[in-house]
Design a protein around this motif. Structure first.
Motif, PDB file in Angstrom:
ATOM      1  N   TRP A 105      57.229  94.730  27.488  1.00 42.51           N
ATOM      2  CA  TRP A 105      58.445  94.484  28.375  1.00 42.51           C
ATOM      3  C   TRP A 105      59.321  93.561  27.333  1.00 42.51           C
ATOM      4  N   VAL A 106      60.627  94.127  27.190  1.00 45.94           N
ATOM      5  CA  VAL A 106      61.737  93.405  26.681  1.00 45.94           C
ATOM      6  C   VAL A 106      62.587  92.644  27.555  1.00 45.94           C
ATOM      7  N   PRO A 107      62.694  91.314  27.627  1.00 42.66           N
ATOM      8  CA  PRO A 107      63.449  90.791  28.830  1.00 42.66           C
ATOM      9  C   PRO A 107      64.945  91.363  29.018  1.00 42.66           C
ATOM     10  N   GLY A 108      65.431  92.096  29.867  1.00 47.26           N
ATOM     11  CA  GLY A 108      66.779  92.224  30.017  1.00 47.26           C
ATOM     12  C   GLY A 108      67.484  93.327  29.351  1.00 47.26           C
ATOM     13  N   ARG A 109      66.438  94.118  28.670  1.00 48.12           N
ATOM     14  CA  ARG A 109      66.819  95.102  27.451  1.00 48.12           C
ATOM     15  C   ARG A 109      67.855  96.344  28.099  1.00 48.12           C
ATOM     16  N   ASN A 110      67.466  96.849  29.192  1.00 49.09           N
ATOM     17  CA  ASN A 110      68.588  97.709  29.643  1.00 49.09           C
ATOM     18  C   ASN A 110      69.764  97.167  30.592  1.00 49.09           C
ATOM     19  N   ILE A 111      69.660  95.961  30.990  1.00 45.01           N
ATOM     20  CA  ILE A 111      70.749  95.316  31.229  1.00 45.01           C
ATOM     21  C   ILE A 111      71.788  95.028  30.120  1.00 45.01           C
ATOM     22  N   VAL A 112      71.228  94.626  29.035  1.00 47.35           N
ATOM     23  CA  VAL A 112      72.121  94.548  27.738  1.00 47.35           C
ATOM     24  C   VAL A 112      72.692  95.796  27.243  1.00 47.35           C
ATOM     25  N   THR A 114      73.102  98.462  28.600  1.00 44.28           N
ATOM     26  CA  THR A 114      74.029  99.362  29.500  1.00 44.28           C
ATOM     27  C   THR A 114      75.433  98.718  29.586  1.00 44.28           C
ATOM     28  N   SER A 115      75.237  97.304  29.709  1.00 40.30           N
ATOM     29  CA  SER A 115      76.530  96.425  29.551  1.00 40.30           C
ATOM     30  C   SER A 115      77.362  96.942  28.331  1.00 40.30           C
ATOM     31  N   ILE A 116      76.575  96.856  27.163  1.00 39.24           N
ATOM     32  CA  ILE A 116      77.358  97.239  25.906  1.00 39.24           C
ATOM     33  C   ILE A 116      77.891  98.794  26.190  1.00 39.24           C
ATOM     34  N   ALA A 117      77.138  99.437  26.450  1.00 41.96           N
ATOM     35  CA  ALA A 117      77.665 100.837  26.465  1.00 41.96           C
ATOM     36  C   ALA A 117      78.767 100.850  27.648  1.00 41.96           C
ATOM     37  N   ASN A 118      78.927 100.041  28.666  1.00 43.05           N
ATOM     38  CA  ASN A 118      80.110  99.927  29.555  1.00 43.05           C
ATOM     39  C   ASN A 118      81.646  99.669  28.571  1.00 43.05           C
ATOM     40  N   SER A 119      81.282  98.545  27.616  1.00 46.22           N
ATOM     41  CA  SER A 119      82.560  98.190  26.874  1.00 46.22           C
ATOM     42  C   SER A 119      82.973  99.268  26.196  1.00 46.22           C
ATOM     43  N   GLY A 121      82.559 102.391  26.734  1.00 47.28           N
ATOM     44  CA  GLY A 121      82.996 103.357  27.622  1.00 47.28           C
ATOM     45  C   GLY A 121      84.543 103.149  28.145  1.00 47.28           C
ATOM     46  N   GLU A 122      84.670 101.798  28.350  1.00 42.51           N
ATOM     47  CA  GLU A 122      86.072 101.374  28.882  1.00 42.51           C
ATOM     48  C   GLU A 122      87.233 101.452  27.816  1.00 42.51           C
ATOM     49  N   SER A 123      86.565 101.173  26.426  1.00 43.37           N
ATOM     50  CA  SER A 123      87.543 100.950  25.299  1.00 43.37           C
ATOM     51  C   SER A 123      87.894 102.321  24.917  1.00 43.37           C
ATOM     52  N   MET A 124      87.180 103.344  25.159  1.00 36.58           N
ATOM     53  CA  MET A 124      87.300 104.814  24.735  1.00 36.58           C
ATOM     54  C   MET A 124      87.977 105.765  25.672  1.00 36.58           C
ATOM     55  N   GLY A 125      87.962 105.360  27.006  1.00 39.31           N
ATOM     56  CA  GLY A 125      88.485 106.078  27.939  1.00 39.31           C
ATOM     57  C   GLY A 125      87.229 106.999  28.504  1.00 39.31           C
ATOM     58  N   ALA A 126      86.059 106.757  28.406  1.00 42.39           N
ATOM     59  CA  ALA A 126      84.948 107.516  28.745  1.00 42.39           C
ATOM     60  C   ALA A 126      84.757 107.584  30.394  1.00 42.39           C
ATOM     61  N   GLU A 127      84.431 108.666  30.836  1.00 43.73           N
ATOM     62  CA  GLU A 127      84.232 108.904  32.191  1.00 43.73           C
ATOM     63  C   GLU A 127      82.758 108.336  32.706  1.00 43.73           C
ATOM     64  N   ILE A 128      81.709 108.614  31.809  1.00 44.44           N
ATOM     65  CA  ILE A 128      80.363 108.325  32.206  1.00 44.44           C
ATOM     66  C   ILE A 128      79.475 107.707  30.991  1.00 44.44           C
ATOM     67  N   ILE A 129      78.725 107.036  31.634  1.00 46.57           N
ATOM     68  CA  ILE A 129      77.393 106.655  30.672  1.00 46.57           C
ATOM     69  C   ILE A 129      76.169 107.255  30.969  1.00 46.57           C
ATOM     70  N   VAL A 130      75.643 107.742  29.862  1.00 50.82           N
ATOM     71  CA  VAL A 130      74.383 108.531  30.166  1.00 50.82           C
ATOM     72  C   VAL A 130      73.210 107.874  29.875  1.00 50.82           C
ATOM     73  N   ASN A 154      77.060  99.855  41.290  1.00 45.01           N
ATOM     74  CA  ASN A 154      77.658  98.822  42.135  1.00 45.01           C
ATOM     75  C   ASN A 154      78.365  97.796  41.242  1.00 45.01           C
ATOM     76  N   VAL A 155      77.858  97.301  40.432  1.00 38.88           N
ATOM     77  CA  VAL A 155      78.442  96.222  39.434  1.00 38.88           C
ATOM     78  C   VAL A 155      79.411  96.812  38.831  1.00 38.88           C
ATOM     79  N   LEU A 156      79.513  97.927  38.307  1.00 39.69           N
ATOM     80  CA  LEU A 156      80.600  98.887  37.499  1.00 39.69           C
ATOM     81  C   LEU A 156      81.897  98.914  38.543  1.00 39.69           C
TER      82      LEU A 156
END
Length: 229
Positions: A105-112, A114-119, A121-130, A154-156
């Protein structure tokens, strides 16, 4: 006039799950894949695999270094601790699987990630994160579960102007189902890399390798992976 494709950000480790998940959207989206180097043993091979997958499906690719993540916790993936080598019969034993999961287990890995992927995504006008989250890993890793997926979406919904959405096409699938889907859609599974230990050839004895071997066997689909054992 040819219309430009919609944009998708994918979290691509180069592993079997993320490769198939990414390939699911290759025909309908322009994909920009993110691969994270967080000091894991297999970073070099994961990056090499992700680059090959992106080249094969025509995706853009960015490597993101997160060296601080390896300093948190004592995961066998990012430390000198021994990588667990469970027996095949233990793969479906929940107690043994949770014990193994806690060791890698790596603490918080997918949270980190996915949050970066959202950044991105928003900057590039992406519709989805896969993402490649799936049912089999969700049994022992809470950040692969449908509950985690719904909560993050829900957070997004609340915290993003763009209302970008996370898509997890494998969320209800085990590894055998994933291999069958990958075969059906022509995902470059032969280019993927699953081993925890980071050798050029898969070790064949870590839990990730063993689940990969079992999945191809159960799906009755040729496994072109080279294993050391």
């Amino acid at each position: 006039m040819k219309l430009e494709k919609k944009i998708a950000i994918t979290v691509l480790s180069g592993g079997l799950d993320s490769t198939v998940a990414t390939a699911t959207f290759k025909d309908d989206y322009q994909i920009h894949a993110l691969t994270f180097d967080y000091g894991q043993r297999s970073a070099e091979m994961e990056i090499k695999s992700a680059q090959a997958v992106c080249k094969e499906i025509g995706a853009d690719h960015t490597i993101i270094k997160l060296p601080w993540l390896s300093e948190l916790g004592r995961s066998a993936l990012t430390s000198n601790n021994d990588v667990p080598e469970p027996e095949i019969k233990e793969l479906d034993n929940m107690e043994s699987s949770i014990e193994t999961a806690l060791k890698v287990w790596v603490p918080g890995r997918n949270i980190v990630f996915t949050s970066i992927a959202n950044s991105f995504g928003e900057s590039m006008g992406a519709e989805i994160i896969v993402v490649g989250w799936d049912l089999e890993e969700a049994a022992t890793f809470p950040d692969n579960s449908k509950e985690f997926l719904n909560a993050f979406n829900n957070v997004l919904e609340v915290g993003s102007f763009d209302k970008i959405k996370i898509e997890a096409p494998l969320i209800d699938m085990n590894n055998t189902d994933i291999v069958k889907l990958g075969n059906d859609i022509g995902a470059p599974m032969d280019l993927s890399y699953s081993c925890y230990k980071g050798f050029e050839d898969h070790c064949g004895v870590c839990e990730s390798c063993m689940r990969r071997i079992r999945a191809f066997n159960n799906a009755n689909i040729e496994d072109k992976t080279v294993y050391m054992k």
